[in-house]
Design a protein around this motif. Sequence first.
Motif: not given
Length: 602
Positions: A191, A200, A217-218, A46, A232, A42-43, A195
Motif C-alpha cells: 500500500s 496500481g 482501496d478496492r 490504488e 471501492g 484500478v487507478h 501511494k
Amino acid sequence: MIGSDYVLEAHNIYHTTEVDTGGCFNGGAQSALVLKGVHLTVHSGEVMAILGSKGSGKRALLDVIARRSEGSSRGQVLLNGSPLTKSLFQQRCGYVTHSCDFIPGLTVSQTLNYTPTILGGYLKSSKVRQVLADLALSQVSHKKVENLNISEKRRLAIGVQLVRDPVMLLLDEPTQGLDPLSAYLLISILSNSAKKTGCGILLSMEKPRSDVFPFLDRALFLCLGGAVYSGGTRAMLEYFHGIGFPCPQLENPLMYYLCLSTVDRRSRDRFLESSQQIEALVERFARESPIPEAPINPIGSGKIPLAYGKPGELKVWGILYLRLLAATFSCGYAGMKAMFLRLLALPVVMGLMWLFYSEAGDDAHGFFSKSGMILSILGLSYGVGIWTTISLFPAWRKRFCQEYSEGMYTGATLLVAYNAVSMPFSFISAAVASCVLYPLVLNPTNPDGLTFMYILIALWSSFILAEQLSIAFLLVVKSQINAAIAVSYILVICLTLASGTVRSHKGLSPWLQENAKGVHTKYASSLLHTTIFHARQMECNAGAGVVCPQPAEYLLDRIGKAHPQETTDMAACIAFALGLCAFNMFLYLLPMPRCVRRKFRD
C-alpha cells in the motif's frame, strides 16, 4: 516515480479454459467457463484485492489481464483506454507469481541488480536502493537468497518487478503461507509503495484478515467465475447494507462477505440454497452496476507514453552473463558447489581413475585393459557432464520460465550466456583432467603436444555433448533425475555400439556400422584408441596361450580403421559439441506444447 493518471479496466470478461484429460499425445480436453462477465477498475496508487475461495477464478482473471491465459476469452482489458496487449503488458506491467524461484548464490542486492531493465548505471543502482528500502529489505541486501525466509523471498519477488518500474502490478496470492504479522507487513508495504510510486496493485487473496482492510482501496468478490461485488471498499459496506446484508459489528467485512460469496458444500440442501443466493447476488450486482462502454484510444495517446521499450538483446545477454559469473564466484555453498562442478569435478574423477589404472601396466592383457580405460574415460566424461548440468541448470531453467513469460529474453539468449560461462570452465577442467590422464597414455618423459591435444578434445567434447543433451531434455522434463536417466540411457547405447570397447566394429551389423558414423562417441573413442594404441605402439608379451595382436590389427577390429585420422576425428568431435549447442538454441526458440508449459507453471 511514475505518473499518477494510469487506469486499468477490465470489462465483461468471459473466459473458457480447457482442462487436459490426458497427456501430450492424448489430445482430449474439456472446456469449462471460469469467468462470467467480470469487470474491474484500478487507478494508479490504488490497491485492489480479488477475493474468492479456491476455484472461484482469481488466478484465471489475473492471467487474462496479463495475457497469459490458455483458452478463449471475451471482453476488453484496457490501460488508459488502450487495449492491453501482451507486448504492452510485458513492457509496462508486472506479474508476481506464487513461487519464489531465484538463482542460488546471489545476494538480494545482486538479484535486483541483475534483473534486465532499460535502466542502467547510476539510475538502476538508485532504483535498487529505493526498492530495497521500500520493501524493508535493506538489512538483508547482502544475504544469500537461499537463506531468506518466506516473507523476505516474497518481498524480493515483488522487488524484482518493482525495479522495472511498472505502472500496474499483479500479484497471485502474495500472503499465502505467511504468518499474520508477515502478511500485515507485506500488505502495508504494498500500500505504501503504491501511494509513493503511483503503481496500481491488483492482488488475489483467499483468507483476508481484518487488519489489512484499511490498506485496500478496492475489492472484487468472485464466486464460480461471477462477480458478487466490484468497487471501492468503503462503498462495499453501503452496497451490501442496501441489499439487505449489513456487516455485523466486530466482524471482518472482507471475510464476512467472502463467506457470503462462497458456496456451502456441507450438504446438498445447503449447496443448492447457497448457489441460488450467490446467483441472485451476481445478477443483482450486474443489474445495479451497468458497465459503460469504454472508449478505445490508440496506444500512446495519453499524456504519458504507455510503452518505454525493452532492453536490447545485447544488454540482456550482458546482464545474464554477469549474473552467471556472480553465481559461480559466490562465496557460499552454492558458489563453491558451482565452482567444484564446473572446474574440479572432471579432474577429480579422472584422478580416481588414474589411481585405479596406474598399477595396471603393460601386462599380457594390456590391449584389453587399455580398451577398458577408454570406456572409463568416455563414460566418466559423459557422467560428469550430466551431473554438472542437472545440478546447476534447473535453477536457471526455472528463472528463465518466469522471465520468458515476462518477455525479458528468449531461450537462445540464455543459452548463449550460459555457454559463454560454461565452455571456458569446461575447457580448463578438461585440460587439467588431460594432465592427469597423460601419464597413463604416453611416457611423461617424452611429452607430445599433439597427443595431449587429442585427449583434451576427446574429454572436452564428451563433457559438452552430455551437458547439451541434458539441457535439451531439461526443456521438456521437469525432474532433473528423469532427465539424467534419459540422457544416460542414450549415451550408454552410444558407448555400447560406437565406442569400440564393449563391442568391436566388425561385430556390428553393416547398418549399425554406418549409423555409428553419426555418433559423437565413435570419433571421441577413435581419438583415444589411436592415441593410446597407435601412437605408443604398445606390445604385449606372448605366453600362456595369449595371442598378441598388432596395434593396426586391433584398431581395425575395434574401430574399423588401422591408420589414425586424428584431424578428422578432432573436427567431428568439436562439430558434434558445437552443433548440439546451436541445435539447443533453436530448440529453446520453439513454442512448447501446452502440456509441457504447464509443468513449469506455478
